[in-house]
Design an enzyme around this catalytic site. Structure first.
Site, PDB file in Angstrom:
ATOM      1  N   ARG A  39       0.842  -1.205   0.000  1.00  0.00           N
ATOM      2  CA  ARG A  39       0.000   0.000   0.000  1.00  0.00           C
ATOM      3  C   ARG A  39       0.876   1.253   0.000  1.00  0.00           C
ATOM      4  O   ARG A  39       0.612   2.202  -0.744  1.00  0.00           O
ATOM      5  CB  ARG A  39      -0.913  -0.006   1.235  1.00  0.00           C
ATOM      6  CG  ARG A  39      -1.811  -1.225   1.330  1.00  0.00           C
ATOM      7  CD  ARG A  39      -3.163  -1.027   0.647  1.00  0.00           C
ATOM      8  NE  ARG A  39      -3.911  -2.277   0.610  1.00  0.00           N
ATOM      9  CZ  ARG A  39      -4.727  -2.700   1.560  1.00  0.00           C
ATOM     10  NH1 ARG A  39      -4.909  -1.972   2.649  1.00  0.00           N
ATOM     11  NH2 ARG A  39      -5.382  -3.849   1.435  1.00  0.00           N
ATOM     12  N   GLU A 185     -14.604 -14.030  10.342  1.00  0.00           N
ATOM     13  CA  GLU A 185     -14.544 -13.548   8.957  1.00  0.00           C
ATOM     14  C   GLU A 185     -14.343 -14.686   7.954  1.00  0.00           C
ATOM     15  O   GLU A 185     -13.210 -15.051   7.628  1.00  0.00           O
ATOM     16  CB  GLU A 185     -13.415 -12.516   8.789  1.00  0.00           C
ATOM     17  CG  GLU A 185     -13.305 -11.964   7.380  1.00  0.00           C
ATOM     18  CD  GLU A 185     -12.229 -10.898   7.225  1.00  0.00           C
ATOM     19  OE1 GLU A 185     -12.043 -10.412   6.092  1.00  0.00           O
ATOM     20  OE2 GLU A 185     -11.563 -10.556   8.222  1.00  0.00           O
ATOM     21  N   LYS A 227     -18.069 -11.017   9.996  1.00  0.00           N
ATOM     22  CA  LYS A 227     -17.500 -10.146   8.957  1.00  0.00           C
ATOM     23  C   LYS A 227     -17.483 -10.914   7.630  1.00  0.00           C
ATOM     24  O   LYS A 227     -16.497 -11.545   7.270  1.00  0.00           O
ATOM     25  CB  LYS A 227     -16.093  -9.689   9.332  1.00  0.00           C
ATOM     26  CG  LYS A 227     -15.470  -8.732   8.300  1.00  0.00           C
ATOM     27  CD  LYS A 227     -14.170  -8.110   8.772  1.00  0.00           C
ATOM     28  CE  LYS A 227     -13.580  -7.203   7.696  1.00  0.00           C
ATOM     29  NZ  LYS A 227     -12.373  -6.481   8.146  1.00  0.00           N
ATOM     30  N   SER A 269     -14.946  -4.988   2.503  1.00  0.00           N
ATOM     31  CA  SER A 269     -15.202  -4.346   1.208  1.00  0.00           C
ATOM     32  C   SER A 269     -14.727  -5.205   0.040  1.00  0.00           C
ATOM     33  O   SER A 269     -15.201  -5.035  -1.088  1.00  0.00           O
ATOM     34  CB  SER A 269     -14.556  -2.961   1.149  1.00  0.00           C
ATOM     35  OG  SER A 269     -13.188  -3.028   1.501  1.00  0.00           O
ATOM     36  N   GLY A 299     -11.200  -1.751   5.262  1.00  0.00           N
ATOM     37  CA  GLY A 299      -9.798  -1.355   5.279  1.00  0.00           C
ATOM     38  C   GLY A 299      -9.548  -0.363   4.173  1.00  0.00           C
ATOM     39  O   GLY A 299      -9.644   0.847   4.351  1.00  0.00           O
TER      40      GLY A 299
END
Length: 349
Positions: A39, A185, A227, A269, A299
């Site tokens: 990132r 999740e 999640k 997402s 995130g």
């Protein structure tokens, strides 16, 4: 039930409810060192410990973000870091009324005997790590399982679903034993060429396996959060479903397979754009009322504009915070179905 269990159960219920309080959702800032390096590299920033710390500090110190953010999932490194003034991040977040959480899995690894499928590792030594994380200030935890769709090759297999459901349930039971709310999740990936109908069918299978395993492990459903992925076509699919279709399919699948005892569902997402993730959540809440709170645990969909605005330049820190505040505000509005495209056009609103 003894008094000690009753007290712990009450605490788990309370924290779970606070994490999905009206108008609020969770910031996932738990990228592994490798992921955050990618990132940062995307905006030309070297992934040093100080750059990682400073970037997350910018997010955590955004003025007013606590209006919209109930909790933050941290990475092991981040849980141990502090603000420039020397306040540990968990302590800083708690001072704002934001609940600190921690990612505890060790990542998805190849599932032996099942090429192309993965199982999440990290159960060995987890009880001791959870105890340390509690001492460091964490009040909830997260464990991610990944499910690949490849119908041509019979994926996901029943064994893959079973293995990941079992690991999620063991993790959840250990968390509740330690007094931590587990975020469960099971992510059905959206990387393939599958239709939205196939995604719905696979998501249903995964959720059934997970909740059966949670029941078998004695996990208190009122003290967890789910999640999940949204029900959406794969990135390589011939047809991408309209936003309303995604909302309806997702809510239908969840109503069929998620017990009403679960206090909240906090969506990932899954690589969607910032605005699309918000729009989908907004449309789902417009279909309510639902038996559980529908919220977010994003995130990239919360962070991407802030990261781009900052790009390692200290003079851009305020611009980054404004970008993060805007995305948090938009997703807060989506919690009640009140988001609109007009909100996106006016960051200063």
């Amino acid at each position: 039930m003894n008094a000690q269990f009753d007290s712990k159960a009450a605490q788990l219920r309370q924290v779970a409810r606070e994490l999905v309080a009206p108008g609020k959702g969770i910031l996932a800032a738990d990228e592994s060192t490798g992921t955050i390096a990618k990132r940062l590299d995307s905006v030309g920033v070297e992934s040093t410990e100080e750059n990682r710390r400073r970037y997350r500090e910018i997010l955590f110190t955004t003025p007013g973000a606590e209006e919209f953010i109930s909790g933050v999932i941290l990475f092991d490194e981040t849980l141990r870091q502090s603000t420039r003034s020397g306040t540990p991040f968990p302590e800083h977040l708690k001072s704002l009324g934001v609940i600190p959480g921690i990612k505890v899995d060790a990542g998805a690894k190849e599932l032996a005997g099942h090429p192309g499928e993965k199982v999440t590792e990290g159960l060995d030594g987890l009880r001791d790590r959870l105890s340390e994380y509690v001492d460091l200030g964490a009040q909830f935890a997260k464990w991610r399982a990944v499910i690949t769709i490849d119908t041509a090759n019979g994926m996901p297999s029943e064994f893959c679903l079973d293995a990941n459901a079992h690991a999620l349930a063991r993790y959840a039971a250990l968390c509740q034993e330690a007094g931590l709310v587990p975020i469960v999740e099971p992510e059905v990936l959206m990387d393939g060429d599958n239709s939205i109908e196939v995604c719905e069918a696979v998501t249903a299978r995964a959720l059934n396996k997970v909740f059966n395993a949670l029941y078998e492990h004695g996990v208190l459903l009122e003290g967890i959060l789910l999640k999940p992925n949204m029900v959406i076509a794969g990135k390589k699919a011939d047809r991408q479903a309209a936003a309303q279709e995604v909302a309806e399919a997702t809510v239908r699948c969840l109503k069929r397979h998620v017990p009403a005892a679960v206090p909240g569902i906090v969506f990932l997402s899954g690589g969607q754009s910032d605005e699309l993730a918000t729009e989908h959540l907004n449309l789902m809440n417009r279909l309510g009322p639902h038996p559980w709170e529908l919220s977010f645990s994003y995130g990239r969909a919360l962070q991407a504009p802030a990261l781009k605005a900052w790009a390692g330049k200290e003079e851009q820190a305020e611009a980054a915070q404004k970008a993060f505040y805007h995305r948090a505000r938009c997703n807060s509005a989506a919690r009640s179905g009140d988001w609109s495209e007009a909100m996106e056009k006016d960051q200063a609103a």
